[in-house]
Design a protein around this motif. Structure first.
Motif, PDB file in Angstrom:
ATOM      1  N   ALA A   1      45.412  66.333  -5.735  1.00  0.00           N
ATOM      2  CA  ALA A   1      44.389  65.668  -4.906  1.00  0.00           C
ATOM      3  C   ALA A   1      44.695  66.299  -3.236  1.00  0.00           C
ATOM      4  N   LEU A   2      46.021  66.224  -3.062  1.00  0.00           N
ATOM      5  CA  LEU A   2      46.428  66.362  -1.551  1.00  0.00           C
ATOM      6  C   LEU A   2      46.401  67.949  -1.303  1.00  0.00           C
ATOM      7  N   ALA A   3      46.647  68.711  -2.512  1.00  0.00           N
ATOM      8  CA  ALA A   3      46.378  70.176  -2.469  1.00  0.00           C
ATOM      9  C   ALA A   3      45.009  70.688  -1.946  1.00  0.00           C
ATOM     10  N   CYS A   4      44.130  69.597  -2.664  1.00  0.00           N
ATOM     11  CA  CYS A   4      42.614  70.059  -2.348  1.00  0.00           C
ATOM     12  C   CYS A   4      42.364  69.422  -0.779  1.00  0.00           C
ATOM     13  N   ASP A   5      42.821  68.489  -0.496  1.00  0.00           N
ATOM     14  CA  ASP A   5      42.636  67.921   0.871  1.00  0.00           C
ATOM     15  C   ASP A   5      43.893  67.258   1.433  1.00  0.00           C
ATOM     16  N   PRO A   6      44.712  67.888   2.325  1.00  0.00           N
ATOM     17  CA  PRO A   6      45.893  67.407   2.778  1.00  0.00           C
ATOM     18  C   PRO A   6      45.781  66.012   3.622  1.00  0.00           C
ATOM     19  N   GLU A   7      44.565  65.964   4.210  1.00  0.00           N
ATOM     20  CA  GLU A   7      44.200  64.684   4.930  1.00  0.00           C
ATOM     21  C   GLU A   7      43.327  63.869   4.408  1.00  0.00           C
ATOM     22  N   HIS A   8      43.272  63.662   3.144  1.00  0.00           N
ATOM     23  CA  HIS A   8      42.586  62.530   2.402  1.00  0.00           C
ATOM     24  C   HIS A   8      43.596  61.389   2.349  1.00  0.00           C
ATOM     25  N   PRO A   9      42.784  60.386   3.170  1.00  0.00           N
ATOM     26  CA  PRO A   9      43.555  59.094   3.385  1.00  0.00           C
ATOM     27  C   PRO A   9      43.856  58.410   2.104  1.00  0.00           C
ATOM     28  N   GLU A  10      42.899  58.256   1.348  1.00  0.00           N
ATOM     29  CA  GLU A  10      42.905  57.492   0.111  1.00  0.00           C
ATOM     30  C   GLU A  10      43.936  57.884  -0.865  1.00  0.00           C
ATOM     31  N   SER A  11      44.235  59.439  -0.854  1.00  0.00           N
ATOM     32  CA  SER A  11      45.236  59.718  -1.608  1.00  0.00           C
ATOM     33  C   SER A  11      46.704  59.605  -1.304  1.00  0.00           C
TER      34      SER A  11
ATOM     35  N   ALA B   1      60.120  57.166   1.597  1.00  0.00           N
ATOM     36  CA  ALA B   1      58.940  57.965   1.631  1.00  0.00           C
ATOM     37  C   ALA B   1      57.585  57.295   1.552  1.00  0.00           C
ATOM     38  N   GLY B   2      57.933  55.825   0.893  1.00  0.00           N
ATOM     39  CA  GLY B   2      56.388  54.931   0.620  1.00  0.00           C
ATOM     40  C   GLY B   2      55.905  54.563   1.936  1.00  0.00           C
ATOM     41  N   TRP B   3      56.732  54.003   2.744  1.00  0.00           N
ATOM     42  CA  TRP B   3      56.450  53.514   4.035  1.00  0.00           C
ATOM     43  C   TRP B   3      55.645  54.639   4.958  1.00  0.00           C
ATOM     44  N   ALA B   4      56.498  55.776   4.850  1.00  0.00           N
ATOM     45  CA  ALA B   4      55.543  56.849   5.496  1.00  0.00           C
ATOM     46  C   ALA B   4      54.324  56.957   5.178  1.00  0.00           C
ATOM     47  N   GLU B   5      54.280  57.209   4.016  1.00  0.00           N
ATOM     48  CA  GLU B   5      52.654  57.490   3.158  1.00  0.00           C
ATOM     49  C   GLU B   5      51.684  56.158   3.662  1.00  0.00           C
ATOM     50  N   TYR B   6      52.397  55.087   3.573  1.00  0.00           N
ATOM     51  CA  TYR B   6      51.851  53.950   3.670  1.00  0.00           C
ATOM     52  C   TYR B   6      50.751  53.834   5.169  1.00  0.00           C
ATOM     53  N   GLU B   7      51.530  54.497   6.028  1.00  0.00           N
ATOM     54  CA  GLU B   7      50.609  54.565   7.414  1.00  0.00           C
ATOM     55  C   GLU B   7      49.536  55.225   7.286  1.00  0.00           C
ATOM     56  N   TRP B   8      49.264  55.740   6.429  1.00  0.00           N
ATOM     57  CA  TRP B   8      48.021  56.709   6.088  1.00  0.00           C
ATOM     58  C   TRP B   8      46.860  55.864   6.176  1.00  0.00           C
ATOM     59  N   ARG B   9      46.963  54.263   5.877  1.00  0.00           N
ATOM     60  CA  ARG B   9      45.895  53.534   5.636  1.00  0.00           C
ATOM     61  C   ARG B   9      45.040  53.311   6.836  1.00  0.00           C
ATOM     62  N   PHE B  10      45.524  53.432   8.137  1.00  0.00           N
ATOM     63  CA  PHE B  10      44.657  53.522   9.377  1.00  0.00           C
ATOM     64  C   PHE B  10      43.919  54.795   9.596  1.00  0.00           C
ATOM     65  N   ARG B  11      43.666  55.438   8.749  1.00  0.00           N
ATOM     66  CA  ARG B  11      42.763  56.586   8.861  1.00  0.00           C
ATOM     67  C   ARG B  11      41.748  56.478   7.687  1.00  0.00           C
ATOM     68  N   SER B  12      41.891  55.430   6.820  1.00  0.00           N
ATOM     69  CA  SER B  12      40.710  55.215   5.856  1.00  0.00           C
ATOM     70  C   SER B  12      39.670  54.555   6.584  1.00  0.00           C
ATOM     71  N   LYS B  13      38.328  54.805   6.422  1.00  0.00           N
ATOM     72  CA  LYS B  13      37.325  54.295   7.067  1.00  0.00           C
ATOM     73  C   LYS B  13      37.125  52.884   6.955  1.00  0.00           C
TER      74      LYS B  13
END
Length: 471
Positions: A135-145, A161-173
Motif C-alpha cells: 500500500a505504501l509503495a502505491c502511495d508513500p504518503e497515505h496516512p491510514e496505511s 518503529a511503531g511510535w514513529a509510524e503512530y505520528e502519522w495519525r495527525f495527517r489523517s483527515k
C-alpha cells in the motif's frame, strides 16, 4: 439500465449527509432517488453504504450484492462489502472482497490497506505487513496505511518503529478536522526551565488515561504543564502532579513555549515495552469523594460481599464498539456467584439491556457519575473491576485497582498479542477472544475465575481482605 448522471448531484448530497453524521437524512435522500430510478446500481450501493453505518448489516450486504450483480467492476463497492462482512466477522468472505477491490484497482493504497486489515483480523501478520508495504509503495504518503502499520508494530512489541509510524495519525483527515491547531513548536523532550508546555489529549478517554502517566515525566523537564482535555476529565487529570491547570480550549492556554500531543509522549520518551512507566497509581480519586461514595455504597447496596464494578458496553461512537461491547445478558452468571455484589459503572445503561439490568437487581448510578473523578471515587471503593475494553478499564488500571478486561480479537494494539497481562497496567488481567466475534470462551473463563476467587474470599470476608486477583 438507468443512467446515474441525472441523479448524481442528489447522490453526492446524500453522501455528504452520511459523512456529516446525518444517516437518517442520507437514507431518505437516497431512497427518494430509488423511487424515481428503481434498481439504479449507484443509488443501491450508496444506500448499502448508508445502512451499514447504521449497523443494519444484513440489509447493507443485500444492497451491495444487488449493486455488484449489476456492475461488478466498481472496486469501491467490493471494498464496502468487505467492511460489512468484516463487521459480521465473516473474514473469509471479507478477504475475497478485499482482494477483488485490489484486483480492480491495484494502484489504490486505500484498497490494499483494507486488505491488510483483514489479514491482521485473521492473525496473519506476515501477510498483513507485506500488504501494508505494498500500500505504501502505491502511495508513500497515505496516512491510514502508516497508521495501520503503526498499530501492527505496536501490537507485536516493535515500539521503536511503531511510535514513529503512530505520528502519522495527525495527517489523517479525521484528526485534522477534530483537533486544535498548535501555534507553538512541537516539544521534542528538551528541557524548558521556567517555561510552559501545553499537552493536549488527542484521542478517546481511555487513551488519555493510558498516556497520562507521562505527564509528570514531562513536567519534570519544564517550568509548568497545562493540559487540554474534555470536561469529564478535568477534575481527574488536574490531580496529576505537575499539572498547573486543565483547560478545554487552546485559546485559554496563555503564553507557552511548546506544544505536545499526549499520545506522542511515548515517542518523545523513546518508550520500549521494557521501559513503560508504571508508577501505579498515577490517577487517584479525591479523598472527599471517595469517602462520600464509601458511605453511599453502604447505604444503597450494603456491605456484605466482594464489590465488583461492571462495564459491558463502550461508547457507541467509537469505531471499534461493534467489536468490544457485549449484551449484559452474557454476564448474567456473575450475579449468581455467592458473595458477589455487582456495581454498575455503565454510563449510560443501553436501552436494550434494561430488562436484564432490572432482573439482576442492579442500581443505575449513571446520573451520579457526572465526570471521571466521580467514577474514580466509586472505583476506589470496589474490590474488582470487570469491563470490556473501555475508558473505565484504563482508569481502574491507572488507579491500581484489580481489573479483569474482556478483550476482542484482533485486539487494539495496546493489548498486544497472545498476552493475558498488560505491561501498561500491572493489576490487570486480560480475557481474550480466541478469534474475532467469539465471546463465550473468555466470558466462561472469567466467570470460572471469579468463582474460584470467591471460594477463597469467603474465608476472608470478615476482614475484608480479598486475595490477589492476578495470576
Amino acid at each position: 439500465m438507468a443512467s446515474a448522471d441525472p441523479f448524481l448531484p442528489r447522490l453526492q448530497e446524500a453522501e455528504r449527509m452520511i459523512n456529516q453524521g446525518k444517516p437518517g437524512e442520507a437514507e431518505t435522500a437516497c431512497r427518494a432517488v430509488l423511487q424515481e430510478a428503481p434498481g439504479l446500481p449507484e443509488a443501491t450501493a450508496l444506500l448499502g453504504f448508508i445502512v451499514a453505518r447504521m449497523r443494519r448489516l444484513a440489509e447493507a450486504e443485500s444492497l451491495l450484492r444487488e449493486a455488484i450483480a449489476k456492475r461488478s467492476d466498481v472496486p469501491q463497492w467490493h471494498f464496502e462489502l468487505r467492511n460489512v462482512l468484516r463487521y459480521d466477522f465473516r473474514l473469509d468472505e471479507s478477504l475475497a472482497e478485499a482482494w477483488e477491490a485490489v484486483r480492480l484497482d491495484p494502484a489504490s493504497a486505500q484498497f490494499r490497506n483494507g486488505l491488510a486489515q483483514i489479514y491482521f483480523d485473521r492473525g496473519e501478520y506476515d501477510q498483513g505487513y507485506g500488504t501494508i508495504l505494498d500500500a505504501l509503495a502505491c502511495d508513500p504518503e497515505h496516512p491510514e496505511s502508516h497508521l495501520s502499520l503503526a498499530h501492527a508494530l505496536l501490537a507485536s512489541g516493535n515500539f521503536r518503529a511503531g511510535w514513529a509510524e503512530y505520528e502519522w495519525r495527525f495527517r489523517s483527515k479525521i484528526f485534522i478536522k477534530a483537533l486544535p491547531k498548535p501555534i507553538r513548536p512541537y516539544w521534542n523532550g528538551m528541557p524548558l526551565p521556567g517555561r510552559r508546555l501545553v499537552i493536549s489529549t488527542d484521542q478517546g478517554f481511555g487513551d488519555s488515561f493510558q498516556f497520562a502517566r507521562y505527564i509528570p515525566m514531562a513536567a519534570a523537564r519544564v517550568g509548568e504543564v497545562v493540559v487540554i482535555c474534555r470536561p469529564p476529565q478535568i477534575q481527574l487529570l488536574s490531580r496529576i502532579p505537575g499539572v498547573r491547570a486543565c483547560i478545554t480550549d487552546l485559546k485559554r492556554a496563555g503564553d507557552h513555549a511548546a506544544f505536545c500531543w499526549l499520545a506522542s509522549l511515548p515517542y518523545v520518551f523513546g518508550t520500549e515495552v521494557s521501559t513503560i512507566p508504571t508508577p501505579i497509581p498515577y490517577l487517584t480519586a479525591s479523598p472527599v469523594r471517595r469517602a462520600y461514595w464509601r458511605g453511599e455504597l453502604v447505604r444503597r447496596i450494603g456491605d456484605n460481599g466482594v464489590r465488583v464494578g461492571l462495564v459491558w458496553a463502550g461508547n457507541i461512537e467509537n469505531t471499534a464498539d461493534w467489536r468490544r461491547s457485549i449484551p449484559l445478558a452474557a454476564l448474567r452468571e456473575l450475579a449468581a456467584i455467592q458473595g458477589v455484589q455487582l456495581v454498575s459503572l455503565q454510563k449510560p445503561v443501553p436501552d436494550t439491556d434494561r430488562d436484564v439490568f432490572a432482573e439482576l437487581g442492579l442500581q443505575d448510578f449513571s446520573a451520579d457519575l457526572t465526570d471521571f473523578s466521580e467514577t474514580a471515587a466509586v472505583i476506589a471503593n470496589l474490590d474488582l473491576i470487570v469491563s470490556v475494553d473501555s475508558a473505565v478499564a484504563h482508569l481502574a488500571g491507572a488507579m491500581g485497582v484489580p481489573t479483569w478486561t474482556l478483550i476482542y480479537e484482533p485486539a487494539d494494539w495496546r493489548w498486544m498479542t497472545r498476552r493475558e497481562d498488560s505491561p501498561w497496567y500491572p493489576t490487570m488481567r486480560l480475557f481474550r477472544q480466541p478469534c474475532a466475534g467469539q465471546w463465550d470462551e473468555p466470558i466462561g473463563r472469567l466467570i470460572e475465575a471469579l468463582r474460584q476467587y470467591m471460594q477463597v474470599a469467603q474465608k476472608e470476608m470478615a476482614a475484608r481482605k480479598p486475595p490477589s486477583l492476578n495470576p
